[in-house]
Design a protein around this motif. Structure first.
Motif, mmCIF file in Angstrom:
data_model
loop_
_atom_site.group_PDB
_atom_site.id
_atom_site.type_symbol
_atom_site.label_atom_id
_atom_site.label_comp_id
_atom_site.label_asym_id
_atom_site.label_seq_id
_atom_site.Cartn_x
_atom_site.Cartn_y
_atom_site.Cartn_z
ATOM 1 N N UNK A 201 -42.233 25.909 62.416
ATOM 2 C CA UNK A 201 -41.971 26.278 63.613
ATOM 3 C C UNK A 201 -40.968 25.375 64.375
ATOM 4 N N UNK A 202 -40.071 25.875 65.054
ATOM 5 C CA UNK A 202 -39.063 24.970 65.837
ATOM 6 C C UNK A 202 -39.588 25.103 67.311
ATOM 7 N N UNK A 203 -39.654 23.929 68.160
ATOM 8 C CA UNK A 203 -39.899 24.076 69.328
ATOM 9 C C UNK A 203 -38.503 23.414 70.268
ATOM 10 N N UNK A 204 -38.474 23.880 71.440
ATOM 11 C CA UNK A 204 -37.344 23.116 72.086
ATOM 12 C C UNK A 204 -37.681 21.551 72.385
ATOM 13 N N UNK A 205 -36.670 20.905 72.370
ATOM 14 C CA UNK A 205 -36.694 19.272 72.141
ATOM 15 C C UNK A 205 -37.221 18.609 71.091
ATOM 16 N N UNK A 206 -37.847 19.178 70.212
ATOM 17 C CA UNK A 206 -38.472 18.441 68.912
ATOM 18 C C UNK A 206 -37.193 18.248 68.264
ATOM 19 N N UNK A 207 -36.969 17.080 67.344
ATOM 20 C CA UNK A 207 -35.769 17.096 66.769
ATOM 21 C C UNK A 207 -36.209 17.474 65.458
ATOM 22 N N UNK A 208 -34.981 18.329 64.568
ATOM 23 C CA UNK A 208 -35.015 18.771 63.623
ATOM 24 C C UNK A 208 -34.314 18.341 62.305
ATOM 25 N N UNK A 209 -33.059 17.653 62.786
ATOM 26 C CA UNK A 209 -32.042 17.030 62.098
ATOM 27 C C UNK A 209 -31.352 15.977 62.546
ATOM 28 N N UNK A 210 -30.965 14.894 62.044
ATOM 29 C CA UNK A 210 -30.140 13.772 62.630
ATOM 30 C C UNK A 210 -28.739 13.632 62.099
ATOM 31 N N UNK A 211 -27.820 13.797 62.813
ATOM 32 C CA UNK A 211 -26.336 14.220 62.485
ATOM 33 C C UNK A 211 -25.645 12.793 63.076
ATOM 34 N N UNK A 212 -24.991 12.210 62.287
ATOM 35 C CA UNK A 212 -24.262 10.764 62.352
ATOM 36 C C UNK A 212 -22.914 11.016 62.322
ATOM 37 N N UNK A 213 -22.160 10.635 63.259
ATOM 38 C CA UNK A 213 -20.685 10.805 63.253
ATOM 39 C C UNK A 213 -19.922 9.530 62.395
ATOM 40 N N UNK A 214 -18.762 9.507 62.514
ATOM 41 C CA UNK A 214 -18.117 8.368 61.988
ATOM 42 C C UNK A 214 -17.567 7.292 63.137
ATOM 43 N N UNK A 215 -18.304 7.377 64.218
ATOM 44 C CA UNK A 215 -17.949 6.491 65.393
ATOM 45 C C UNK A 215 -18.150 4.960 65.307
ATOM 46 N N UNK A 216 -18.017 4.191 66.239
ATOM 47 C CA UNK A 216 -18.190 2.673 66.179
ATOM 48 C C UNK A 216 -19.667 2.396 65.815
ATOM 49 N N UNK A 217 -19.995 1.634 64.905
ATOM 50 C CA UNK A 217 -21.189 1.140 64.538
ATOM 51 C C UNK A 217 -21.688 0.107 65.394
ATOM 52 N N UNK A 218 -23.231 0.106 65.325
ATOM 53 C CA UNK A 218 -23.990 -0.611 66.466
ATOM 54 C C UNK A 218 -25.290 -0.868 65.520
ATOM 55 N N UNK A 219 -25.641 -2.193 65.995
ATOM 56 C CA UNK A 219 -27.088 -2.252 65.597
ATOM 57 C C UNK A 219 -28.045 -2.091 66.722
ATOM 58 N N UNK A 220 -29.172 -1.363 66.525
ATOM 59 C CA UNK A 220 -30.182 -0.992 67.152
ATOM 60 C C UNK A 220 -31.340 -1.660 66.882
ATOM 61 N N UNK A 221 -32.038 -2.433 68.061
ATOM 62 C CA UNK A 221 -32.921 -3.489 67.748
ATOM 63 C C UNK A 221 -33.867 -3.218 68.771
ATOM 64 N N UNK A 222 -35.183 -3.631 68.757
ATOM 65 C CA UNK A 222 -36.209 -3.484 69.691
ATOM 66 C C UNK A 222 -36.539 -5.031 69.871
#
Length: 377
Positions: A201-222
């Motif tokens: 079941x797919x519901x609105x707002x629930x992630x189904x896929x992650x699409x990554x482009x070829x743009x500028x790279x970044x480091x994501x950190x908490x």
């Protein structure tokens, strides 16, 4: 052999063993204690020196992060329904407009049919209201019906017009949902994650896929609040990573995004650090971000002052007679090309950073009294 001679031989062996141990300790230089006397065949050299002193040093905290691209998005459905097909897999490259997945359209089609029925119903009501209005309008002009009755027909006609417009809008909205049944790629990129299979079941707002482009790279950190408070936009931050050959690398990235709000679960802040174009690091790589969170008193020495003797890292310290003696020290981080010494040295001591000859214990530095120590920057 007599008992007396046997005991004498054991004493001779013991003395020889003690002399051998003393010779080994002197050669290895396990400590900087040494005799004050000199020998006639002493070795002399000239060297560059560095005087140790205390200074304020940063205390670093390490935070795990990952490399992402600036145009990475989560693909989700705008309608609820069962997933009919998933047309991509992880690692697959897609182009703009390519179909990623399809949602079953049964519910959407049903909503459209219902909306069309409402439009037909409203159209019939509007036609009836218009006929009544036209008839009563003619009768009112001939004074055949009272004004109140005419106004009722006029109001009913306006209401029927509004209901018909609302029904048409509902049909357009229902038909627009049909375009959301087939989900397409908004830009070219790579599918990095797939969280759904056919039949789910797919519901609105629930992630189904992650699409990554070829743009500028970044480091994501908490980051913790303490580390977050030390950063500003544009500040350089040290990032370390290991390549696929197991080699350690580091680079300086600039802080590009800072989220003031804390995560309610982890109580951390999201920070994104730009990756220079010259750095060959792939999206998804694990990295470690180094943040200076405090300062403490410590000692920095040039990297050239660190020597390796028999697998032991240490420094050569000069005594009052300008003789070199190897001493083990505890090493910390490398900061701006200099080595942090955690323990083993005392402020004011002199170290050899460069010598004309290979250093060993007991070598006399002839130019040590010439005050040529390197500046303690």
């Amino acid at each position: 052999m007599s008992v007396h001679n046997h005991a004498f031989a054991k004493k001779i062996v013991g003395v020889v063993a003690l002399l051998a141990i003393a010779s080994v300790l002197s050669a290895c230089g396990g400590h900087d204690e040494h005799p004050a006397s000199t020998t006639q065949n002493e070795i002399k050299t000239q060297a560059e020196l560095f005087k140790v002193h205390d200074q304020s040093l940063p205390v670093f905290a390490l935070f795990p992060g990952s490399v992402i691209t600036s145009d990475q998005i989560s693909i989700s459905s705008r309608v609820m329904g069962y997933v009919r097909s998933v047309d991509v897999h992880e690692g697959q490259s897609v182009k703009t407009g390519d179909t990623l997945l399809t949602i079953d359209s049964t519910d959407v089609t049903g909503a459209i049919n219902q909306a069309r029925a409402e439009v037909n119903k409203a159209r019939a009501a509007l036609s009836n209201a218009k006929n009544n209005y036209d008839r009563y309008s003619s009768l009112y002009k001939e004074n055949a019906v009272p004004k109140q009755l005419f106004e009722q027909m006029q109001t009913a006609y306006k209401v029927a017009q509004s209901n018909y417009s609302a029904a048409q809008a509902g049909l357009k909205q229902a038909e627009s949902q049909l375009s959301y049944v087939k989900i397409s790629a908004p830009f070219s990129g790579t599918i990095t994650s797939r969280m759904v299979d056919s039949g789910q079941m797919a519901s609105p707002g629930i992630p189904l896929l992650i699409l990554q482009g070829s743009g500028h790279k970044q480091v994501d950190v908490q980051l913790t609040s303490q580390a977050f408070a030390t950063l500003t936009l544009g500040k350089p931050v040290t990032v370390r990573y290991t390549d696929f050959q197991g080699e350690q690398h580091e680079f300086q990235g600039l802080v590009e995004r800072m989220v003031d709000a804390t995560d309610p679960v982890t109580h951390t802040h999201t920070v994104k650090i730009g990756v220079p174009e010259s750095v060959n690091v792939r999206s998804g790589n694990y990295v470690v971000v180094e943040i200076a969170v405090a300062h403490e008193t410590g000692m920095l020495v040039p990297l050239s002052a660190i020597h390796n003797r028999g697998g032991i890292r240490g420094v050569f310290v000069l005594d009052d007679q300008n003789r070199t003696w190897f001493r083990m020290v505890r090493l910390g981080h490398v900061i701006d090309g200099k080595q942090v010494i955690l323990s083993g040295l005392v402020p004011g001591e002199r170290l050899v950073t460069k010598s004309d000859d290979r250093l060993q214990n007991g070598i006399v530095v002839t130019n040590a009294s010439a005050d040529k120590e390197q500046p303690a920057s």
